[in-house]
Scaffold this motif. Structure first.
Motif, short mmCIF file in Angstrom:
data_model
loop_
_atom_site.label_atom_id
_atom_site.label_comp_id
_atom_site.label_asym_id
_atom_site.label_seq_id
_atom_site.Cartn_x
_atom_site.Cartn_y
_atom_site.Cartn_z
N PHE B 64 0.83 -1.20 0.00
CA PHE B 64 0.00 0.00 0.00
C PHE B 64 0.87 1.26 0.00
CE2 PHE B 64 -2.00 3.26 2.82
CZ PHE B 64 -2.98 3.69 1.94
N GLN B 68 1.03 4.17 -2.76
CA GLN B 68 0.77 5.58 -2.41
C GLN B 68 1.84 6.51 -2.98
OE1 GLN B 68 -0.22 5.94 1.99
NE2 GLN B 68 -1.61 7.33 0.95
N VAL B 101 -9.88 7.96 -3.96
CA VAL B 101 -9.66 6.85 -3.05
C VAL B 101 -10.81 6.73 -2.05
CG1 VAL B 101 -8.14 5.90 -1.28
CG2 VAL B 101 -7.16 6.96 -3.30
N PHE B 126 -7.93 -0.35 0.98
CA PHE B 126 -7.26 0.86 0.51
C PHE B 126 -6.45 0.57 -0.75
CE2 PHE B 126 -6.97 3.17 4.90
CZ PHE B 126 -8.34 3.13 4.99
N GLU B 130 -6.89 2.39 -4.23
CA GLU B 130 -5.83 3.10 -4.95
C GLU B 130 -5.75 2.64 -6.40
OE1 GLU B 130 -2.23 4.09 -2.81
OE2 GLU B 130 -3.69 5.47 -1.95
N VAL C 231 2.01 10.94 2.45
CA VAL C 231 2.05 9.52 2.09
C VAL C 231 2.51 8.66 3.27
CG1 VAL C 231 3.47 7.91 0.75
CG2 VAL C 231 2.27 9.77 -0.40
N PHE C 255 -5.04 7.77 7.36
CA PHE C 255 -5.29 7.94 5.93
C PHE C 255 -6.63 8.64 5.69
CE2 PHE C 255 -6.58 6.21 1.71
CZ PHE C 255 -5.57 6.80 0.98
N SER C 259 -7.21 12.48 4.25
CA SER C 259 -7.99 12.65 3.02
C SER C 259 -9.08 13.69 3.20
CB SER C 259 -8.61 11.31 2.60
OG SER C 259 -7.61 10.38 2.27
#
Lengths: 443, 443, 443
Positions: B64, B68, B101, B126, B130, C231, C255, C259
């Motif tokens: 992940f 990212q 996302v 996730f 993505e 990130v 995350f 966002s």
């Protein structure tokens, strides 16, 4: 577009495609004939009873990914420090690295991973190949801006086998301690590169060159490259150590050694500058000296304080090398070391070699327990002699190999730039309109 | 500050906040009503007897994180290649990716992770989200510089559900081999983007545009984006494969395929340039073709040599596409593909699809052992037909969805830039004083 | 080169080397006397029976590497947003971070890892030290461009022990929930930095400064720093949580919170700008607010929707802070907060603290199962009081420590720049010829 008229001698139109075509046909042939999956990547070797999470890929891939960032991004940015050679730094690094890794997979495959008529590959091989690639990129630093992509590919073509055989001899027969590759990687790469640049000596460059300046942006880009190398160097130095506490110590020592060499570099940079200011070139290069200096002892029980001290010592040698040795070598020995690889990889590598010998002579069961392995029932002093032998071997093959390679690179038709157009992206690239041409007089 | 007078039509002051507010209320409502933790993230599901290190997060989080970096840094830099649209490339990528996302977590949640009245999420979701985000960003490449952030958010709002349903149909019913997403991700994203840009056709842009140039710095930034994508692409192609040797092979093949396509791109770039120089645009884009081309066969036992060959073939198609097909499509088919996504994702995706069909037809127990699974007792040729069906489905939904979305994006009040101000950061950003305005004549 | 005549007061030639020499001797002495390997890095502690892959290094090193990228690359780029202070942003961050980590290894070592007369270190300690380093770098943000590297090293020298003792008191005695460090890291760092900048108040800077502008390239570099922080922030917030579902939730919440704060930042940036355009400064800073706001509840069972809402709320507070509070503090309270750390770390930290108190008061066995641990048999309301006590302690030590440190930094001979030469790389660096000097009048 841009009206610069390219000399036919540096035109890549035929030479580069033909060379790459030949190399690709060669690689494809060798891959077809000899390369298969290793037991961790082959479907037949992995039965339903295999615990898939125990596949070697999960142990080695994170280290591989870190080293990839160093190779393809860290080196790329670091080499892009010149005002008019940013494309060259980033892009020729990309080309040279890509070919070097593929070529090393084959050559190292025959040395280390060949059985039953096949080279067996997995991500573990890729890490080894990236180390070979690092060797080529370090050597590249000596001739940055003075060589065409055709020459760089031929250098990689020759350097990888010479390195792989040297490495194979040292690993198989001498069995030395050199987890971070101070001898095998850094010293070999340095003296190979110096051999090449000795043969490519250009007298006129000792009078300076209008393109040999940085810009504000190129300096920032280059120091970002340094930071990428700095951040992931612990992965580099620990990627091929024994798992467990050895690998753990390699990470610890590298981080501490880099830190102390960074602090030292800042002190020396201000101290040695007439106006007491910091030089970006020092920050970009000398800060990294500790990563090499801890290399040969990186997995040993040398104490964290020793890693700290090694970083300081390596940094001092590196800084003094840049200040005094590099100009001396250029003018007196006709060795024009463009990025100063002799300071960052050579001097530090020699210090690291010496440190490893001392550490081996001082190693005892009180610090290591019964696990102490000086290799095949050797005494400590015997092992020290093997370390010296490995150093000698690496020096010999690298110097000879570099000189030989340099001689070959002098052949005509390899698109080598003229002196005036060294360090100039216009020679090999379509450049945008804002390319700073004003300050480079065209003869 | 800057004295450029903004057209009220492109002002974001009301439109963007209102749209984001609506989207955020929608997301918050859906998160509140439907989203809970999956069994690896829920405290109740993890008892004292659970080995915490066996949590799925440790297997999927590294992949992940790599993806990212590709999405938020790799794409961002790659899209920032224009001289006057660096902010737009980086920042609109950031905005579009972030929304995509979150939206995909919900939409894919209903498709794949919905049971007991709840969407169950963890880092695994996730990664899937993505991938959906990558679809939107690829499509974005077709309309880069010609669309407002309002339009981009609406595109993401529409594309994510159409993609998720297509993906769900293919995964659930067609059960195809496509570990790297060549069909599901790249082909869908490409033809969706082409559909959108067809509807947003601007005749005047076929005469060229003053802003459509790069700068020295933007070219370097963009190629760094390429390098970030290049370095982490093996993680992308292997993130959703079966663990163990399948995942291992996916990494191996992607790395080899990217390498051979990179070498090929250098050769073709010099060969096809009149002056025999390298073009940064080729280095930025065509080098990556191999990552897509190996996608559909990335976890199969196709041999490393096959991955090498696929990289070469994909790169050739991609390069010829940039050279000849993109101009043809712009002038004859009214499809203005700004970043050439048809070359990098469409042509390569089609080659990958074909390669997978051949690989399936040639698969046998000698290479795979008894683990060979062509899916639910299908024969190899039946599986090949399902692959073709998936291709057809992806093409159909993407083209129709893209055209529909493009039609909606033509609605007024979406802050679309006028032709003169395409590819110009001044339209949507407060720009610093050194913004290069001199060369862009204001009509 | 450049003809700028350096004031002897800002010359680093003697001061920086002497200070670094003293610090290095101190560090080397302390490393020699007190630092040894922990049980995961010591050869003697790892017997042949040890499963080497169970070494703690494999669990913590990936998180360490991610945090390193944030510290050395993310912060570096983010701080390089000024047109004429790019070297300073990147390079002083490098220097300050490097010293801070080494110093924190020692100081935290005595607090947390000292037994049998030795500090026992491994990569786990390094993560803790990088958190202490993050504290210093956040505080650095308040005085960016107004302090010399000598001052920054002295600030780190003082801040690390004050932070470490505060942290040790909170962790050992108050035992609060604060996995992401909203109280311990962000609030402490913020108010310490504000204390320092209050003491270094420069009235003339409230009238603006010619150097306080960005350039097109510096804005892009800075937003890339934001993206690196964005990130890897999930790794930061989860690095020190309990392994398993706690760590998994920390990643999820960070995350989602980042966002939602990113989307909100885009909306508010367009809304609050007179011309309805986006401001790069907002994108660079305000988007990150969610990472801090979710910090104190990041491992709790607060629901994903709550993380989303926290991101929105934190972002609104942060944005309004930049718009109204920062100017107010500069003019009325004589607190010149250069990077607006009070908005990004202070206000968001306070919101996070409040959220944690509410979450603790609402926690029950239905959501957590029998694992619920409000700490040593405390009731929920008792735990809430401890949270408040920790906030109070952090505020007290940080404000007092910051004021004290600021007073010391006002000592002469610390190479502090004059008002005219704030935010100007020429003071401390050899700059290339293209350094933009024209626009900065020399008094």
């Amino acid at each position: 577009g841009f009206s610069y008229v390219l000399s036919p001698l540096t035109c890549l139109r035929v030479r580069l495609p033909v060379l790459i075509l030949v190399l690709e046909v060669l690689l494809l042939l060798l891959f077809s004939l000899f390369v298969t999956y290793d037991e961790h990547a082959h479907a037949l070797a992995q039965t339903n009873a295999t615990d898939h999470m125990k596949n070697e890929v999960y142990r080695v891939y994170p280290f591989f990914a870190d080293v990839q960032v160093m190779i393809f991004i860290g080196f790329a940015c670091l080499l892009a420090f010149m005002r008019l050679y940013g494309f060259g730094g980033v892009v020729f690094n990309f080309l040279t690295a890509t070919f070097s890794v593929q070529w090393a997979i084959i050559i190292q495959g025959f040395c280390h991973f060949y059985h039953d008529g096949k080279i067996h590959i997995g991500v573990f091989n890729f890490i080894n190949a990236e180390f070979a690639c690092a060797v080529v990129l370090i050597s590249f630093g000596a001739v940055l801006g003075k060589t065409s992509p055709v020459q760089l590919l031929i250098m990689a073509l020759l350097e990888i086998p010479i390195f792989a055989v040297t490495d194979w001899l040292i690993v198989t027969y001498l069995k030395i301690n050199d987890a971070g590759g101070s001898i095998v990687i850094h010293i070999f790469a340095c003296y190979f590169g110096l051999g090449v640049t000795r043969m490519l000596y250009r007298p006129s460059l000792n009078d300076g060159h209008a393109n040999l300046t940085t810009s504000y942006q190129s300096d920032i880009l280059s120091v970002l490259g340094t930071l990428f190398l700095w951040v992931f160097w612990p992965s580099f130095n620990s990627a091929l150590t024994l798992p467990g506490d050895d690998q753990h110590r390699a990470i610890i020592h590298t981080f501490i050694g880099l830190s102390s060499s960074t602090l030292t570099a800042f002190a020396l940079s201000a101290l040695l500058d007439k106006k007491g200011k910091l030089s970006m070139s020092d920050i970009q290069n000398v800060t990294l000296a500790g990563g090499v200096t801890v290399g040969a002892t990186v997995d040993m029980m040398v104490t964290p304080a020793c890693a700290f001290a090694l970083g300081v010592v390596g940094c001092c040698a590196c800084m003094l090398g840049y200040k005094y040795l590099t100009p001396f070598m250029a003018t007196k020995l006709k060795i024009q070391d463009q990025c100063g690889i002799h300071n960052l990889h050579g001097l530090t590598g020699l210090i690291s070699t010496l440190a490893a010998i001392i550490a081996i002579l001082m190693a005892n069961e009180d610090t290591y327990g019964l696990n102490i392995q000086p290799g095949e029932g050797r005494s400590a002093s015997q092992q020290a002699i093997y370390q010296v032998a490995a150093l000698g071997l690496a020096l010999a093959t690298s110097v000879l190999g570099g000189l030989l390679t340099g001689a070959i690179l002098k052949l005509p038709f390899l698109s080598q730039p003229t002196d005036d157009y060294c360090f100039d992206d216009r020679v090999y690239f379509e450049v945008p309109n804002d390319f700073d041409a004003a300050s480079t007089p065209v003869n």
